[in-house]
Design a protein around this motif. Structure first.
Motif, PDB file in Angstrom:
ATOM      1  N   VAL A  97      27.363  30.860  58.852  1.00 10.98           N
ATOM      2  CA  VAL A  97      28.587  31.662  58.639  1.00 10.98           C
ATOM      3  C   VAL A  97      29.001  31.653  57.171  1.00 10.98           C
ATOM      4  CG1 VAL A  97      30.954  32.001  59.399  1.00 10.98           C
ATOM      5  CG2 VAL A  97      29.298  30.918  60.932  1.00 10.98           C
ATOM      6  N   THR A  98      28.856  30.439  56.586  1.00 12.40           N
ATOM      7  CA  THR A  98      29.281  30.298  55.200  1.00 12.40           C
ATOM      8  C   THR A  98      28.428  31.126  54.252  1.00 12.40           C
ATOM      9  OG1 THR A  98      29.699  28.046  55.771  1.00 12.40           O
ATOM     10  CG2 THR A  98      29.929  28.634  53.473  1.00 12.40           C
ATOM     11  N   GLY A  99      27.171  31.063  54.396  1.00 11.68           N
ATOM     12  CA  GLY A  99      26.241  31.682  53.462  1.00 11.68           C
ATOM     13  C   GLY A  99      26.527  33.142  53.244  1.00 11.68           C
ATOM     14  N   THR A 100      26.885  33.858  54.281  1.00  8.88           N
ATOM     15  CA  THR A 100      27.093  35.294  54.141  1.00  8.88           C
ATOM     16  C   THR A 100      28.340  35.598  53.338  1.00  8.88           C
ATOM     17  OG1 THR A 100      28.284  35.313  56.203  1.00  8.88           O
ATOM     18  CG2 THR A 100      25.938  35.793  56.310  1.00  8.88           C
ATOM     19  N   THR A 101      29.334  34.739  53.436  1.00  9.32           N
ATOM     20  CA  THR A 101      30.565  35.050  52.721  1.00  9.32           C
ATOM     21  C   THR A 101      30.511  34.596  51.271  1.00  9.32           C
ATOM     22  OG1 THR A 101      31.533  32.970  53.413  1.00  9.32           O
ATOM     23  CG2 THR A 101      31.977  34.883  54.794  1.00  9.32           C
ATOM     24  N   VAL A 102      29.670  33.622  51.001  1.00 11.88           N
ATOM     25  CA  VAL A 102      29.700  33.034  49.660  1.00 11.88           C
ATOM     26  C   VAL A 102      28.742  33.723  48.699  1.00 11.88           C
ATOM     27  CG1 VAL A 102      29.170  30.966  48.349  1.00 11.88           C
ATOM     28  CG2 VAL A 102      30.514  30.814  50.429  1.00 11.88           C
ATOM     29  N   ASP A 103      27.605  34.117  49.171  1.00 16.24           N
ATOM     30  CA  ASP A 103      26.612  34.672  48.259  1.00 16.24           C
ATOM     31  C   ASP A 103      27.128  35.920  47.572  1.00 16.24           C
ATOM     32  OD1 ASP A 103      24.757  32.763  48.656  1.00 16.24           O
ATOM     33  OD2 ASP A 103      23.847  33.744  50.388  1.00 16.24           O
ATOM     34  N   ALA A 104      27.083  35.879  46.247  1.00 16.50           N
ATOM     35  CA  ALA A 104      27.585  37.002  45.474  1.00 16.50           C
ATOM     36  C   ALA A 104      26.490  38.054  45.332  1.00 16.50           C
ATOM     37  CB  ALA A 104      28.043  36.522  44.105  1.00 16.50           C
ATOM     38  N   ASP A 105      26.897  39.271  45.307  1.00 14.31           N
ATOM     39  CA  ASP A 105      25.958  40.366  45.115  1.00 14.31           C
ATOM     40  C   ASP A 105      25.708  40.530  43.622  1.00 14.31           C
ATOM     41  OD1 ASP A 105      24.630  42.673  44.821  1.00 14.31           O
ATOM     42  OD2 ASP A 105      25.974  43.897  46.060  1.00 14.31           O
ATOM     43  N   PRO A 106      24.471  40.339  43.157  1.00 16.42           N
ATOM     44  CA  PRO A 106      24.204  40.378  41.722  1.00 16.42           C
ATOM     45  C   PRO A 106      24.472  41.748  41.099  1.00 16.42           C
ATOM     46  CG  PRO A 106      22.173  40.149  42.989  1.00 16.42           C
ATOM     47  CD  PRO A 106      23.302  40.031  43.948  1.00 16.42           C
ATOM     48  N   ALA A 107      24.545  42.792  41.923  1.00 15.90           N
ATOM     49  CA  ALA A 107      24.750  44.122  41.373  1.00 15.90           C
ATOM     50  C   ALA A 107      26.210  44.377  40.996  1.00 15.90           C
ATOM     51  CB  ALA A 107      24.301  45.183  42.384  1.00 15.90           C
ATOM     52  N   ARG A 108      27.114  43.543  41.496  1.00 16.02           N
ATOM     53  CA  ARG A 108      28.531  43.776  41.222  1.00 16.02           C
ATOM     54  C   ARG A 108      28.876  43.397  39.790  1.00 16.02           C
ATOM     55  NH1 ARG A 108      31.245  42.376  46.325  1.00 16.02           N
ATOM     56  NH2 ARG A 108      30.245  43.686  47.892  1.00 16.02           N
ATOM     57  N   PRO A 109      29.981  43.960  39.287  1.00 10.18           N
ATOM     58  CA  PRO A 109      30.449  43.542  37.955  1.00 10.18           C
ATOM     59  C   PRO A 109      30.833  42.070  37.966  1.00 10.18           C
ATOM     60  CG  PRO A 109      31.636  45.495  38.744  1.00 10.18           C
ATOM     61  CD  PRO A 109      30.794  45.013  39.876  1.00 10.18           C
ATOM     62  N   ALA A 110      30.696  41.445  36.792  1.00  9.20           N
ATOM     63  CA  ALA A 110      30.864  39.993  36.709  1.00  9.20           C
ATOM     64  C   ALA A 110      32.260  39.542  37.142  1.00  9.20           C
ATOM     65  CB  ALA A 110      30.588  39.513  35.290  1.00  9.20           C
ATOM     66  N   ALA A 111      33.291  40.271  36.727  1.00 15.51           N
ATOM     67  CA  ALA A 111      34.649  39.824  37.024  1.00 15.51           C
ATOM     68  C   ALA A 111      34.875  39.804  38.543  1.00 15.51           C
ATOM     69  CB  ALA A 111      35.665  40.733  36.357  1.00 15.51           C
ATOM     70  N   THR A 112      34.392  40.827  39.244  1.00 11.15           N
ATOM     71  CA  THR A 112      34.521  40.871  40.687  1.00 11.15           C
ATOM     72  C   THR A 112      33.756  39.715  41.312  1.00 11.15           C
ATOM     73  OG1 THR A 112      34.408  43.234  40.379  1.00 11.15           O
ATOM     74  CG2 THR A 112      34.459  42.448  42.638  1.00 11.15           C
ATOM     75  N   ASP A 113      32.567  39.509  40.804  1.00  5.41           N
ATOM     76  CA  ASP A 113      31.739  38.392  41.249  1.00  5.41           C
ATOM     77  C   ASP A 113      32.499  37.075  41.169  1.00  5.41           C
ATOM     78  OD1 ASP A 113      29.471  39.570  42.009  1.00  5.41           O
ATOM     79  OD2 ASP A 113      28.213  38.749  40.416  1.00  5.41           O
ATOM     80  N   ASP A 114      33.081  36.848  39.994  1.00  4.38           N
ATOM     81  CA  ASP A 114      33.795  35.598  39.769  1.00  4.38           C
ATOM     82  C   ASP A 114      34.908  35.417  40.771  1.00  4.38           C
ATOM     83  OD1 ASP A 114      32.208  34.971  37.717  1.00  4.38           O
ATOM     84  OD2 ASP A 114      33.644  35.399  36.130  1.00  4.38           O
ATOM     85  N   ALA A 115      35.704  36.478  40.933  1.00  7.54           N
ATOM     86  CA  ALA A 115      36.841  36.383  41.847  1.00  7.54           C
ATOM     87  C   ALA A 115      36.352  36.122  43.264  1.00  7.54           C
ATOM     88  CB  ALA A 115      37.671  37.662  41.783  1.00  7.54           C
ATOM     89  N   GLU A 116      35.284  36.822  43.654  1.00  4.91           N
ATOM     90  CA  GLU A 116      34.764  36.653  45.014  1.00  4.91           C
ATOM     91  C   GLU A 116      34.148  35.276  45.194  1.00  4.91           C
ATOM     92  OE1 GLU A 116      32.156  39.739  46.199  1.00  4.91           O
ATOM     93  OE2 GLU A 116      33.750  41.245  46.239  1.00  4.91           O
ATOM     94  N   ALA A 117      33.388  34.851  44.178  1.00 10.94           N
ATOM     95  CA  ALA A 117      32.767  33.536  44.267  1.00 10.94           C
ATOM     96  C   ALA A 117      33.841  32.463  44.380  1.00 10.94           C
ATOM     97  CB  ALA A 117      31.890  33.277  43.042  1.00 10.94           C
TER      98      ALA A 117
END
Lengths: 209, 222
Positions: free
Chosen positions: A1-21
């Motif tokens: 369950v965790t893995g799907t929510t945590v893995d960041a999509d490398p195609a996204r912009p960095a700032a979004t990535d950071d916030a999501e991560a």
């Protein structure tokens, strides 16, 4: 369950990535507070390299740093419930824990000084590659840019002393020794440097979250 | 009395930076725990300065994680399980083999005779292993036995030769008799079994001395 929510999509912009991560880390931390060992293991996998990097930089000895790493994560497990996702970023919280732990260890162990010249050289090397090589994902990018812009406005002496203190965990007397400058000057560089940094960062309006 | 905000801010900054040391750091930490306002100021400085962190990531060794698990009391349970796993496996193998052997032991018995005075009134049930090496006698509704007496089982050779003792019969439960070569030879030649009443301990002569209570045919299988 965790893995799907945590893995960041490398195609996204960095700032979004950071916030999501960071949101994903906060979710893991909340599960740690609920005594979820798997969440703790996942949290460790995602954060321990950054934490150990910071500890190695401060302690300069890998074995000592790894011992402290264990202290830090024991604290993370025990204090996961203290973290409030509304008031800060997870990486800031855990890296701060690590830095405080390192500073305590230096005080306790009276860690011997690295050769002053070596210290300054390593710091200058860091400065030379600053910006292009910063560790990703631990700090909000907008925040980082604001910090860099403001930090660049400090005098060379202020920049150098603040960096030695923050990155290497050096005390006032150690920095004075490393730079061969009077203790009083070092103290006032740091104090004024921090003050200028704060004023500058508060004058640039923070980006709304 | 609220200390002035500027002092709090300055101390918080140097606390986060790490240059606040010694007893002053200790005092500040106590203050930090007690005062939400001080905590907020420290958090603001943590947010401000965290971007100065440029240390490259360093992957921890596997020992570090094991150490954390041990210190938090996660590991012992697992390592104990790991330590005992081979033993548990061996034990279950032993159980399986032992169980199999028991089953095999059980199935190898085949009926040899029903020692009964009348049909349906079995006193003893006699079984023998396939190779004829052991005899098992189970008391069902054994004949009454006076004091100082015993029931003895005999193999009656087909050719009219002397009966050969197969041992005493239990008044309750089961008795297994490992047959001697003589007994095995007598068994293979016998078509009938007999029960006599003997003094306690069995016939003193090696031949039936008391009354013969039962004579039954031996069940012969191919």
């Amino acid at each position: 369950v965790t893995g799907t929510t945590v893995d960041a999509d490398p195609a996204r912009p960095a700032a979004t990535d950071d916030a999501e991560a960071d949101a994903a880390l906060a979710a893991l931390l909340a599960r740690c507070a609920a005594r979820d060992r798997q969440a703790f293991a996942a949290f460790y996998r995602r954060t321990s390299s950054a934490v150990l990097g910071t500890l190695v930089r401060m302690m300069r000895r890998r074995a000592v740093a790894e011992d402290l790493l264990q202290d830090v994560y024991v604290q993370v497990w025990e204090r996961a419930g203290d973290f409030d996702a509304h008031r800060g970023r997870v990486m800031t919280w855990v890296l701060s824990l690590a830095r405080y732990r390192a500073i305590d260890a230096m005080r306790r162990d009276r860690l011997e000084l690295v050769e002053p010249q070596q210290l300054v050289e390593s710091m200058d090397a860091d400065r030379a590659r600053a910006g292009d090589d910063a560790d990703e994902g631990t700090v909000d990018e907008g925040e980082r840019r604001r910090l860099e812009r403001c930090f660049a406005r400090l005098s060379d002496d202020q920049q150098r002393t603040v960096r030695l203190a923050f990155e290497e965990g050096r005390s006032h007397p150690e920095i004075a020794l490393a730079l061969a400058r009077p203790l009083g000057s070092v103290k006032s560089w740091i104090r004024r440097g921090l003050q200028s940094l704060k004023e500058c960062m508060e004058s640039c309006s923070p980006m709304p979250n | 009395v609220q200390p002035d905000a500027e002092l709090i801010d300055r101390l918080a900054a140097e606390y986060v930076l790490g240059t606040l040391r010694g007893p002053a750091r200790r005092r500040f930490e106590r203050w930090l725990r007690a005062d939400a306002n001080v905590r907020a100021t420290v958090r603001a400085w943590e947010d401000r300065l965290t971007g100065l962190n440029r240390a490259p990531p360093v992957a921890p060794s596997a020992d570090a994680w094991r150490g954390i698990e041990t210190r938090l009391g996660f590991a012992p349970r697992r390592s104990a399980a790991t330590r005992w796993a081979p033993l548990a496996l061996a034990a279950s193998l032993l159980l399986a083999v032992g169980g199999g052997w028991l089953v095999w032991r059980e199935v190898r018995w085949q009926p040899a005779a029903e020692l009964a005075a009348a049909p349906g009134a079995t006193a003893w049930r006699v079984e023998i292993v396939r190779d004829g090496s052991e005899l098992r006698v189970a008391a069902e509704r054994p004949l009454p036995l006076p004091a100082n007496a015993a029931h003895e089982l005999w193999a009656l050779p087909d050719d009219g030769g002397a009966p050969v003792s197969l041992g005493l019969l239990p008044q309750a439960g089961t008795r297994v008799v490992v047959l001697t070569a003589t007994q095995r030879a007598a068994w293979s030649r016998a078509t009938k079994l007999a029960v006599s009443r003997e003094p306690a301990g069995g016939s003193p002569t090696g031949q039936p001395t008391g009354p013969v209570l039962l004579v039954v045919p031996r069940i012969v299988r191919a």
